[in-house]
Design a protein around this motif. Structure first.
Motif, short mmCIF file in Angstrom:
data_model
loop_
_atom_site.label_atom_id
_atom_site.label_comp_id
_atom_site.label_asym_id
_atom_site.label_seq_id
_atom_site.Cartn_x
_atom_site.Cartn_y
_atom_site.Cartn_z
N TRP A 21 -7.78 0.29 -0.57
CA TRP A 21 -6.65 -0.62 -0.37
C TRP A 21 -7.13 -2.06 -0.18
O TRP A 21 -6.52 -2.99 -0.69
CB TRP A 21 -5.81 -0.15 0.82
N GLU A 40 2.12 -4.91 -6.52
CA GLU A 40 2.76 -3.60 -6.67
C GLU A 40 3.83 -3.37 -5.60
O GLU A 40 3.58 -3.60 -4.41
CB GLU A 40 1.65 -2.54 -6.52
N CYS A 72 2.35 -1.65 5.72
CA CYS A 72 3.38 -2.50 5.06
C CYS A 72 2.92 -3.07 3.73
O CYS A 72 3.75 -3.55 2.95
CB CYS A 72 3.80 -3.63 6.00
N ASN A 74 2.18 -5.42 0.93
CA ASN A 74 2.58 -6.82 0.71
C ASN A 74 3.80 -7.23 1.55
O ASN A 74 4.21 -8.40 1.52
CB ASN A 74 2.83 -7.09 -0.78
N PHE A 120 -3.24 2.64 12.08
CA PHE A 120 -2.19 3.37 12.77
C PHE A 120 -2.70 4.68 13.37
O PHE A 120 -2.18 5.16 14.37
CB PHE A 120 -1.02 3.63 11.80
N LEU A 121 -3.74 5.24 12.78
CA LEU A 121 -4.24 6.51 13.31
C LEU A 121 -4.93 6.34 14.65
O LEU A 121 -5.00 7.27 15.45
CB LEU A 121 -5.19 7.18 12.30
N GLY A 139 5.14 5.23 1.46
CA GLY A 139 3.87 5.51 0.79
C GLY A 139 2.66 5.62 1.70
O GLY A 139 1.56 5.93 1.22
N ALA A 143 -0.65 8.15 1.58
CA ALA A 143 -2.05 7.68 1.53
C ALA A 143 -2.88 8.43 2.57
O ALA A 143 -3.99 8.90 2.27
CB ALA A 143 -2.11 6.16 1.77
C1 LIG Z 1 1.00 3.30 -1.09
S1 LIG Z 1 0.62 1.84 -0.14
C2 LIG Z 1 2.25 1.38 0.33
C3 LIG Z 1 2.37 -0.06 0.74
C4 LIG Z 1 3.79 -0.51 1.13
N1 LIG Z 1 4.34 0.33 2.19
C5 LIG Z 1 4.73 -0.52 -0.05
O1 LIG Z 1 5.71 0.23 -0.05
O2 LIG Z 1 4.47 -1.28 -1.00
C6 LIG Z 1 -0.04 2.55 1.35
C7 LIG Z 1 -0.37 1.51 2.41
O3 LIG Z 1 -0.77 2.16 3.61
C8 LIG Z 1 -1.84 1.44 4.20
N2 LIG Z 1 -2.51 2.40 5.11
C9 LIG Z 1 -3.03 3.62 4.79
N3 LIG Z 1 -3.54 4.22 5.88
C10 LIG Z 1 -3.31 3.39 6.94
C11 LIG Z 1 -3.61 3.46 8.33
N4 LIG Z 1 -4.26 4.51 8.85
N5 LIG Z 1 -3.22 2.44 9.12
C12 LIG Z 1 -2.58 1.37 8.59
N6 LIG Z 1 -2.31 1.23 7.27
C13 LIG Z 1 -2.66 2.23 6.45
C14 LIG Z 1 -2.64 0.96 3.00
O4 LIG Z 1 -3.49 -0.13 3.29
C15 LIG Z 1 -1.51 0.57 2.04
O5 LIG Z 1 -1.08 -0.76 2.24
#
Ligand SMILES: C[S@@+](CC[C@H](N)C(=O)[O-])C[C@H]1O[C@@H](n2cnc3c(N)ncnc32)[C@H](O)[C@@H]1O
Length: 221
Positions: A21, A40, A72, A74, A120-121, A139, A143
């Motif tokens: 990411w 995106e 979040c 972008n 977040f974890l 999303g 992920a």
């Molecule tokens: C599929 S993208 C979705 C981005 C956004 N929510 C959207 O709808 O365009 C997944 C997002 O989750 C973030 N992410 C994944 N695991 C995370 C974590 N443990 N803590 C914080 N952010 C996380 C990634 O960096 C990425 O921005």
């Protein structure tokens, strides 16, 4: 996949990793500064608008409710909410590049959203020490579920952390393209009950129909 099949764990992918990411948002940051392209929008712009429409039409939701978007990216979902008059918005992401991009877009759009880099974890960061009326995820659970190491443990931690972050009777709005409604309910059902399903576009393949993604509103038990 038939309605009755339930996937245990997803096949892991680089999209489960922070490095993936951070790289992706580095490119999107450059595209935004060079061309004004926000990058995106996961599951398409319409997916966010459906969520915002649902929130605007719910009697349970107030414009000054404290709302957080986990992962979040972008920040475009929060920008749409700010445009609709929501005033207490926070976005967190573990990618510094995502937060840099989201902050640049926010300034250009002339809206106010609080952003913070946070995994977040591990619930690090000051945004994690507050309680929220509404938690959004578009999303991000997907992920987390793709992480190559102990994805089940990470999913369970994620669910517990969402529960901790929400005030009693708070709402969790989750949008996923990897898990079906039935699967999400089986994952979250111990701590949440299904409150509503936000309609999403359908597809037809042969004699089967399905949804391109699933968007659920869950109520904290
Ligand atoms: C599929 S993208 C979705 C981005 C956004 N929510 C959207 O709808 O365009 C997944 C997002 O989750 C973030 N992410 C994944 N695991 C995370 C974590 N443990 N803590 C914080 N952010 C996380 C990634 O960096 C990425 O921005």
């Amino acid at each position: 996949m038939s309605e009755e099949q339930v996937t245990e764990e997803l096949v892991s992918s680089e999209m489960g990793m922070k490095e993936y990411w951070n790289e992706a948002y580095l490119i999107e940051k450059k595209n935004f500064s060079d061309y004004g392209d926000v990058g995106e929008i996961w599951f398409g712009e319409d997916s966010g608008l459906r969520i915002v429409r649902w929130l605007c039409s719910s009697a349970l939701v107030k414009k000054d409710d404290r709302i957080i978007d986990l992962g979040c990216g972008n920040g475009m979902l929060l920008v749409e909410m700010a445009r609709e008059g929501f005033i207490n918005l926070t976005g967190v992401d573990y990618s510094q590049n995502a937060i840099d991009l989201a902050e640049s877009i926010m300034k250009k759009q002339n809206v106010t959203i609080g952003y913070e880099v946070c995994n977040f974890l591990s619930l690090d960061g000051s945004a994690m020490s507050r309680e929220y009326a509404i938690v959004l995820d578009k999303g991000t659970y997907d992920a987390v579920s793709l992480h190559p190491h102990d994805s089940k443990g990470k999913r369970e931690k994620y669910i517990l952390n969402v529960w901790k972050l929400l005030k009693p009777q708070g709402l969790f709005v989750i949008t996923s393209c990897n898990w079906t409604e039935k699967e999400l309910i089986s994952h979250f059902g111990a701590q949440f009950c299904l409150f509503d399903v936000i309609p999403s576009p359908t597809f037809k393949f042969g004699d089967k129909t399905g949804n391109l993604f699933t968007s659920l509103v869950l109520l904290k038990k």
